[in-house]
Scaffold this motif. Structure first.
Motif, mmCIF file in Angstrom:
data_model
loop_
_atom_site.group_PDB
_atom_site.id
_atom_site.type_symbol
_atom_site.label_atom_id
_atom_site.label_comp_id
_atom_site.label_asym_id
_atom_site.label_seq_id
_atom_site.Cartn_x
_atom_site.Cartn_y
_atom_site.Cartn_z
ATOM 1 N N PRO A 84 0.833 -1.204 0.000
ATOM 2 C CA PRO A 84 0.000 0.000 0.000
ATOM 3 C C PRO A 84 0.870 1.257 0.000
ATOM 4 C CG PRO A 84 -0.121 -1.114 2.129
ATOM 5 C CD PRO A 84 0.710 -1.970 1.215
ATOM 6 N N LEU A 85 0.420 2.261 -0.713
ATOM 7 C CA LEU A 85 1.149 3.531 -0.757
ATOM 8 C C LEU A 85 0.572 4.481 0.275
ATOM 9 C CD1 LEU A 85 1.433 4.106 -4.602
ATOM 10 C CD2 LEU A 85 3.201 3.327 -3.047
ATOM 11 N N ASN A 86 1.456 5.276 0.838
ATOM 12 C CA ASN A 86 1.003 6.337 1.733
ATOM 13 C C ASN A 86 1.767 7.603 1.354
ATOM 14 O OD1 ASN A 86 3.558 6.292 3.017
ATOM 15 N ND2 ASN A 86 2.865 4.649 4.379
ATOM 16 N N VAL A 87 1.399 8.704 1.939
ATOM 17 C CA VAL A 87 1.989 9.989 1.588
ATOM 18 C C VAL A 87 3.490 10.007 1.864
ATOM 19 C CG1 VAL A 87 1.949 12.471 2.074
ATOM 20 C CG2 VAL A 87 -0.187 11.202 1.968
ATOM 21 N N GLY A 88 3.909 9.409 2.962
ATOM 22 C CA GLY A 88 5.331 9.390 3.299
ATOM 23 C C GLY A 88 6.164 8.678 2.245
ATOM 24 N N SER A 89 5.691 7.505 1.787
ATOM 25 C CA SER A 89 6.461 6.760 0.787
ATOM 26 C C SER A 89 6.464 7.499 -0.551
ATOM 27 C CB SER A 89 5.919 5.340 0.625
ATOM 28 O OG SER A 89 4.597 5.366 0.162
ATOM 29 N N MET A 90 5.385 8.203 -0.882
ATOM 30 C CA MET A 90 5.355 8.991 -2.122
ATOM 31 C C MET A 90 6.329 10.161 -2.040
ATOM 32 S SD MET A 90 1.413 9.003 -3.401
ATOM 33 C CE MET A 90 0.516 8.966 -1.862
ATOM 34 N N ASN A 91 6.380 10.829 -0.884
ATOM 35 C CA ASN A 91 7.314 11.955 -0.723
ATOM 36 C C ASN A 91 8.761 11.479 -0.822
ATOM 37 O OD1 ASN A 91 5.364 13.929 -0.477
ATOM 38 N ND2 ASN A 91 5.239 13.744 1.754
ATOM 39 N N ARG A 92 9.075 10.322 -0.231
ATOM 40 C CA ARG A 92 10.435 9.780 -0.342
ATOM 41 C C ARG A 92 10.796 9.480 -1.798
ATOM 42 N NH1 ARG A 92 8.775 7.564 4.454
ATOM 43 N NH2 ARG A 92 8.048 5.613 3.513
ATOM 44 N N ALA A 93 9.866 8.932 -2.552
ATOM 45 C CA ALA A 93 10.125 8.620 -3.958
ATOM 46 C C ALA A 93 10.364 9.896 -4.757
ATOM 47 C CB ALA A 93 8.955 7.836 -4.540
ATOM 48 N N ILE A 94 9.610 10.942 -4.452
ATOM 49 C CA ILE A 94 9.785 12.230 -5.146
ATOM 50 C C ILE A 94 11.160 12.805 -4.825
ATOM 51 C CG2 ILE A 94 8.980 14.625 -5.238
ATOM 52 C CD1 ILE A 94 6.116 13.459 -4.799
ATOM 53 N N ARG A 95 11.545 12.788 -3.541
ATOM 54 C CA ARG A 95 12.858 13.305 -3.150
ATOM 55 C C ARG A 95 13.979 12.523 -3.826
ATOM 56 N NH1 ARG A 95 11.580 12.525 2.194
ATOM 57 N NH2 ARG A 95 9.805 13.827 2.597
ATOM 58 N N LYS A 96 13.826 11.219 -3.893
ATOM 59 C CA LYS A 96 14.847 10.368 -4.526
ATOM 60 C C LYS A 96 14.995 10.734 -6.007
ATOM 61 C CE LYS A 96 16.048 5.490 -4.865
ATOM 62 N NZ LYS A 96 15.630 4.123 -4.558
ATOM 63 N N GLN A 97 13.886 11.005 -6.682
ATOM 64 C CA GLN A 97 13.939 11.394 -8.093
ATOM 65 C C GLN A 97 14.613 12.760 -8.246
ATOM 66 O OE1 GLN A 97 11.749 10.514 -11.129
ATOM 67 N NE2 GLN A 97 11.904 8.395 -10.463
ATOM 68 N N GLU A 98 14.311 13.682 -7.325
ATOM 69 C CA GLU A 98 14.911 15.006 -7.390
ATOM 70 C C GLU A 98 16.431 14.942 -7.199
ATOM 71 O OE1 GLU A 98 12.801 17.250 -4.454
ATOM 72 O OE2 GLU A 98 11.082 17.587 -5.753
ATOM 73 N N VAL A 99 16.911 14.103 -6.301
ATOM 74 C CA VAL A 99 18.321 13.955 -6.048
ATOM 75 C C VAL A 99 19.015 13.391 -7.292
ATOM 76 C CG1 VAL A 99 20.057 12.689 -4.681
ATOM 77 C CG2 VAL A 99 18.105 13.762 -3.536
ATOM 78 N N GLY A 100 18.362 12.452 -7.958
ATOM 79 C CA GLY A 100 18.944 11.834 -9.143
ATOM 80 C C GLY A 100 19.056 12.786 -10.320
ATOM 81 N N ARG A 101 18.270 13.855 -10.349
ATOM 82 C CA ARG A 101 18.279 14.815 -11.465
ATOM 83 C C ARG A 101 19.388 15.840 -11.324
ATOM 84 N NH1 ARG A 101 11.856 16.074 -12.193
ATOM 85 N NH2 ARG A 101 11.289 13.955 -12.783
ATOM 86 N N ARG A 102 19.942 16.008 -10.133
ATOM 87 C CA ARG A 102 20.953 17.055 -9.914
ATOM 88 C C ARG A 102 22.284 16.672 -10.421
ATOM 89 N NH1 ARG A 102 19.346 18.986 -3.847
ATOM 90 N NH2 ARG A 102 17.250 19.565 -4.375
#
Length: 80
Positions: free
Chosen positions: A62-80
């Protein structure tokens, strides 16, 4: 006597008079039953709703807001 026609792909065409006697519609399913004396019968198959249970698998996790925020942060780090 009318005879079903077997096709190369294993499909059989049920003759119109048999479809009419069984009241089969284009969306209906039918089955072929062979008894111990090798007599064949075409039967109309009706599916009970309870047979559908378990066809859909539960999501892996199951997805929750915390796991979605972590995935977004991980994607942002990979773009830098």
């Amino acid at each position: 006597m009318t005879k079903p026609i077997a096709r190369r792909k294993g499909q059989a065409t049920t003759p119109k008079d048999v479809r009419d006697r069984l009241a089969l519609q284009p969306e209906n399913r039918s089955g072929l039953v062979i008894d111990e004396k090798r007599r064949r019968q075409v039967v109309s198959v009706r599916i009970d709703a309870s047979e559908l249970a378990g066809m859909l698998k539960a999501p892996f996790r199951p997805l929750n807001v915390g796991s979605m925020n972590r995935a977004i942060r991980k994607q942002e780090v990979g773009r830098r």
